[in-house]
Design an enzyme around this catalytic site. Structure first.
Site, PDB file in Angstrom:
ATOM      1  CD  GLU A 199     -24.065 -15.057 -14.106  1.00 35.84           C
ATOM      2  OE1 GLU A 199     -24.234 -14.047 -13.510  1.00 35.84           O
ATOM      3  OE2 GLU A 199     -23.787 -14.891 -15.139  1.00 35.84           O
ATOM      4  CE  LYS A 215     -31.827 -12.575  -7.379  1.00 34.66           C
ATOM      5  NZ  LYS A 215     -32.200 -11.418  -6.413  1.00 34.66           N
ATOM      6  CG  ASP A 258      -1.902  -0.983   1.022  1.00 36.24           C
ATOM      7  OD1 ASP A 258      -2.126  -1.739   0.212  1.00 36.24           O
ATOM      8  OD2 ASP A 258      -2.928  -0.816   1.997  1.00 36.24           O
ATOM      9  CG  ASP A 299     -29.274  -8.923  -0.948  1.00 38.03           C
ATOM     10  OD1 ASP A 299     -29.942  -8.346  -1.791  1.00 38.03           O
ATOM     11  OD2 ASP A 299     -29.505  -9.265   0.203  1.00 38.03           O
ATOM     12  CB  CYS A 327     -31.009   6.528  32.116  1.00 36.44           C
ATOM     13  SG  CYS A 327     -29.626   5.477  32.155  1.00 36.44           S
ATOM     14  CE1 TYR A 385     -26.444  -8.335 -13.535  1.00 33.35           C
ATOM     15  CE2 TYR A 385     -25.390  -8.573 -11.166  1.00 33.35           C
ATOM     16  CZ  TYR A 385     -26.464  -7.859 -12.018  1.00 33.35           C
ATOM     17  OH  TYR A 385     -27.372  -7.063 -11.626  1.00 33.35           O
ATOM     18  CB  CYS A 432     -28.512   8.060  29.413  1.00 31.14           C
ATOM     19  SG  CYS A 432     -27.867   8.641  30.786  1.00 31.14           S
ATOM     20  CB  CYS A 434     -27.767   7.026  35.823  1.00 24.67           C
ATOM     21  SG  CYS A 434     -28.139   7.935  34.427  1.00 24.67           S
ATOM     22  CB  CYS A 461     -25.083   7.361  32.776  1.00 23.00           C
ATOM     23  SG  CYS A 461     -25.777   5.777  32.696  1.00 23.00           S
ATOM     24  CE  LYS A 481     -35.736 -13.746  -3.846  1.00 24.09           C
ATOM     25  NZ  LYS A 481     -35.157 -12.469  -3.667  1.00 24.09           N
ATOM     26  CB  SER A 517     -37.419  -7.784 -12.706  1.00 22.98           C
ATOM     27  OG  SER A 517     -38.619  -7.712 -13.404  1.00 22.98           O
ATOM     28  CE  LYS A 548     -27.225 -13.915 -15.497  1.00 24.61           C
ATOM     29  NZ  LYS A 548     -26.193 -13.109 -15.204  1.00 24.61           N
TER      30      LYS A 548
HETATM   31  S1  IVH Z   1     -28.847 -11.035 -14.476  1.00 25.40           S
HETATM   32  C1  IVH Z   1     -32.822  -9.876 -16.669  1.00 25.40           C
HETATM   33  N1  IVH Z   1     -27.111 -11.835 -12.716  1.00 25.40           N
HETATM   34  O1  IVH Z   1     -31.103  -9.741  -9.234  1.00 25.40           O
HETATM   35  C2  IVH Z   1     -32.062  -9.822 -15.190  1.00 25.40           C
HETATM   36  N2  IVH Z   1     -28.973 -10.275 -11.949  1.00 25.40           N
HETATM   37  O2  IVH Z   1     -33.926 -10.000  -8.779  1.00 25.40           O
HETATM   38  C3  IVH Z   1     -30.834  -9.721 -15.761  1.00 25.40           C
HETATM   39  N3  IVH Z   1     -28.558  -9.625  -9.488  1.00 25.40           N
HETATM   40  O3  IVH Z   1     -32.122  -6.691 -11.024  1.00 25.40           O
HETATM   41  C4  IVH Z   1     -29.854  -9.656 -14.072  1.00 25.40           C
HETATM   42  N4  IVH Z   1     -26.810 -10.884  -9.056  1.00 25.40           N
HETATM   43  O4  IVH Z   1     -29.996  -6.791  -9.569  1.00 25.40           O
HETATM   44  C5  IVH Z   1     -28.165 -11.144 -12.964  1.00 25.40           C
HETATM   45  N5  IVH Z   1     -25.611 -12.788 -11.159  1.00 25.40           N
HETATM   46  C6  IVH Z   1     -26.461 -11.766 -11.370  1.00 25.40           C
HETATM   47  C7  IVH Z   1     -27.035 -11.238 -10.253  1.00 25.40           C
HETATM   48  C8  IVH Z   1     -28.362 -10.472 -10.739  1.00 25.40           C
HETATM   49  C9  IVH Z   1     -27.802 -10.277  -8.603  1.00 25.40           C
HETATM   50  C10 IVH Z   1     -29.694  -8.905  -9.260  1.00 25.40           C
HETATM   51  C11 IVH Z   1     -30.172  -7.748 -10.466  1.00 25.40           C
HETATM   52  C12 IVH Z   1     -31.446  -8.217 -10.607  1.00 25.40           C
HETATM   53  C13 IVH Z   1     -31.992  -8.896  -9.487  1.00 25.40           C
HETATM   54  C14 IVH Z   1     -33.352  -9.458 -10.047  1.00 25.40           C
END
Ligand code: IVH
Length: 678
Positions: free
Chosen positions: A113, A115, A33, A117, A420, A239, A438, A423, A443, A327, A82, A303
């Site tokens: 892949e 998912k 660093d 968060d 509190c 992704y 407090c 105290c 305290c 999920k 979505s 996918k």
């Molecule tokens: S592909 C058509 N790949 O999950 C959707 N999405 O619940 C193409 N997300 O809006 C998205 N990891 O924000 C894709 N490896 C991944 C992901 C991913 C997280 C999220 C993304 C999407 C949401 C849907």
């Protein structure tokens, strides 16, 4: 001459970009660093001397100086759709059957892949340069958050031209030329350690905690001041693609490979699967292993790999038919609230905590759960005797998420304390905050917490001075401030219950031994708001003596890199409070003599690599990594045969197995603390 300087500047930029890539994308830093900081400082200096040569894509220009008035909107050239969800094997199988039916073939494969968060973002690169970063919004129109996106070091401002593969000159996709228009879609997320640290700081500031890393990431990206976003340690995984001026490959997996060649961060845990059974296996295995990750995932994404097949499958308008999420079930359990305590923190914040009938959750027995604050407690309507659902997300402490069954219809909800609980002093709600504090600086509850923190392992590290003894010392009136600890005599301790000769001696010795802890530990132990171990180290490296820190002006403090105005104000205020100053004078008079920092870090570890894994009790992962860097180590997140040291906390996961199989030295938290004291 001018040309030479321009060349030098460009060279430095290129070098810094390469090291950013190695550090933030590959997780394999090649320089320390300190060396990196030196390069960065050199570039900054040259740009300061030659401001006409500053370009927007220089690594020094990630953070813009001025907050925005508001966000512009951006219309996505390709909508951001979505995704449909599945929750079990049958639903996943049904998805596969639909694919098979629509493609009228069994000849397809999947990419599986994690998912992530976080929140979906679209990055638009034109001629290899980042021009826009936008949120998903309603899928058609999002917010232009470019200024904030630019602060994320994992997001390249300029893409790298990959190696051209001449042997495949005839192949349309063999060249790694970057399309003139390349939209990259991916997830901005906040690593778990950064999330926990942020919430800790927010609690100290009296600001409400973020409920999870996703909210924290979203909140951080929607700030109008990019300078604050820059401090939030966000990261990114690419992704998917949006608009492209030319295709990258004929399948998804190879597109991701191209992303990597362009210097974009792609999650390393992406796998191909030949059929849905293999997909299911991968999903199940990640459900079990997700706590190994440094970030949160809420499932998997499956996918169809081939892009032609994807086109055939199309989308329903809302979501594509070629992809689905699997999920994970949130880790939840049901139990009974036996009582509700109100805890008083070291800065006076009152926190409600539920004591529960012990229950097994995600592998550990849980007896207590956070209720965050009184607004949250009332929103949930939690009362004693209620059956509640608790949830644990990753490594974060469990929380009550809902009341399943009230003990009785008329059960009274817990009242917000008017005084509190320790105290009895008046309490006050923070201005525009949700916390109740407090108001009594003397305290006993606050004092006990402050003393506990002072003596804690990450601070003065006084062995044998635990919570129970502190409780007794304060209750007996023997300790009213930090300095009183150093005035304790053996005889004082012997008057306490359950205190034998030998243990009294051990306590006195441990306290005495802490007199010469390094200065940064001393500063950190004071519990100054916003100042933890890391900032204390920055301060002591800059000022090298307690006197200088105490007499620094707010301007001098703000000038230090990484010390923001809020921190500077807090430090200044602390050392200009007469009560604090007199306790420090008393501490010094009682023989506390913090050791001044030795010049920079020890060079003996230079070129050695260390990895931190699992949960440590006294440090967030980031703090532990910082400590290692200060000891001269390079810190990475992957274990290889070249790793010199692995620090393993609780639930270390696969990194520990790998270290063992490679014969890499592994130490536990206690040994780590010993190293830090060296
Ligand atoms: S592909 C058509 N790949 O999950 C959707 N999405 O619940 C193409 N997300 O809006 C998205 N990891 O924000 C894709 N490896 C991944 C992901 C991913 C997280 C999220 C993304 C999407 C949401 C849907």
């Amino acid at each position: 001459m001018g040309k030479d300087i321009n060349q030098k500047i460009e060279q430095l930029r290129k070098l810094i970009r390469e090291h950013d890539y190695l550090y933030y994308v590959m997780n394999q830093p090649k320089i320390s660093d300190r060396e990196y900081d030196r390069l960065f400082a050199e570039l900054k200096e040259l740009e300061k001397e030659n401001p006409e040569l500053i370009t927007a894509d220089s690594p020094t220009q990630r953070v813009s100086g001025q907050p925005l008035e508001g966000f512009q909107t951006v219309r996505h050239s390709v909508p951001m759709l979505s995704m449909d969800n599945t929750y079990n094997a049958e639903e996943l199988k049904a998805f596969d059957e639909r694919i098979q039916k629509q493609l009228k073939s069994k000849d397809y494969d999947y990419v599986v892949e994690l998912k992530i968060d976080g929140l979906a973002i679209s990055l638009r690169y034109e001629h290899g340069r980042l021009v826009t970063g936008a949120t998903r919004g309603d899928g058609e129109i999002g917010d232009d958050v470019t200024a904030n996106i630019r602060t994320i070091k994992a997001v390249p401002l300029i893409l790298m031209e990959g190696e051209k593969d001449k042997s495949h000159a005839a192949n349309l996709f063999a060249s790694s030329a970057i399309p003139d228009i390349l939209e990259v879609r991916g997830e901005v997320y906040m690593p778990t350690a950064a999330f926990e640290e942020l919430n800790r700081l927010r609690a100290e500031e009296g600001e409400p905690a973020f409920a999870n890393p996703r909210n924290a990431a979203a909140g951080s990206l929607k700030l109008l001041d990019a300078r604050i976003t820059a401090q939030r340690n966000l990261s990114f995984f690419a992704y998917a693609t949006g608009e492209l001026s030319e295709p990258l490959a004929d399948n998804h997996y190879d597109c991701l490979k191209k992303f990597k060649q362009f210097g974009l961060p792609v999650n390393p845990n992406i796998q191909k699967a030949k059929d849905i059974d293999e997909v299911m296996e991968i999903c199940l295995s990640w459900d079990k292993r997700r706590s190994e990750l440094d970030y949160q995932i809420d499932g998997m994404v499956v996918k169809v790999n081939n892009l032609d097949q994807r086109r055939k499958l199309g989308s329903t308008g809302r979501a594509p038919r070629w992809c689905i999420s699997y999920k994970f079930a949130a880790e939840q359990a049901e139990t009974i609230v036996e009582s509700i305590d109100v805890q008083v923190g070291k800065s006076g914040i009152l926190t409600p905590v539920a004591n529960l009938t012990p229950v097994l959750l995600a592998g550990t027995t849980v007896k207590r759960a956070s209720l965050h604050n009184f607004d949250e407690l009332n929103r949930l309507g939690v009362g004693v005797g209620d059956i509640v659902i608790i949830e644990k997300a990753g490594e974060i402490i469990p929380k009550v998420i809902e009341v399943k069954e009230k003990a009785s219809k008329h059960a009274v909800v817990f009242d917000i304390p008017k005084t509190c609980p320790v105290c009895g002093s008046e309490v006050r709600k923070d201005e525009d905050g949700v916390y109740i504090r407090c108001t009594n600086p003397d305290c006993a509850g606050q004092l006990k917490e402050r003393l506990r923190y002072f003596a804690g392992r990450g601070q003065m590290d006084i062995e044998n001075l635990g919570a129970a003894l502190i409780e007794q010392l304060v209750d007996a009136g023997l300790v009213k401030n930090f300095a009183d600890l150093y005035k304790l005599r053996r005889i004082d301790l012997l008057c306490l219950e359950r205190m034998a000769e030998k243990s009294a001696g051990n306590v006195i010795n441990a306290i005495a031994e802490s007199r010469t802890r390094p200065l940064w530990r001393f500063i950190a132990s004071l519990g100054i708001r916003h100042i933890g171990g890391q900032s204390a180290q920055i301060l002591t490296e800059h000022f090298d003596s307690l006197e200088k820190i105490m007499s620094a002006s707010q301007e001098e403090l703000t000038e230090i890199d990484q010390i923001g105005p809020v921190m500077a104000a807090s430090i200044f205020e602390y050392f200009h409070n007469t009560k604090n100053v007199s306790v420090i004078e008393e501490l010094l008079a009682a023989g506390v003599a913090p050791e001044k920092p030795k010049s920079a870090s020890s060079d003996k570890n230079i070129d050695k690599t260390a990895v931190v894994t699992g949960t440590l009790e006294n440090f967030t992962r980031e703090q532990a990594q910082e400590q290692l860097r200060l000891k001269g180590y390079k810190v990475t997140s992957t274990v290889s045969a070249k790793t010199a040291l692995v620090v393993a906390g609780k639930n270390p996961g696969s990194k520990l197995d790998k270290a063992k199989s490679l014969g890499v030295k592994v130490i536990d938290e206690q040994e780590f603390l010993d190293i830090l004291k060296e």
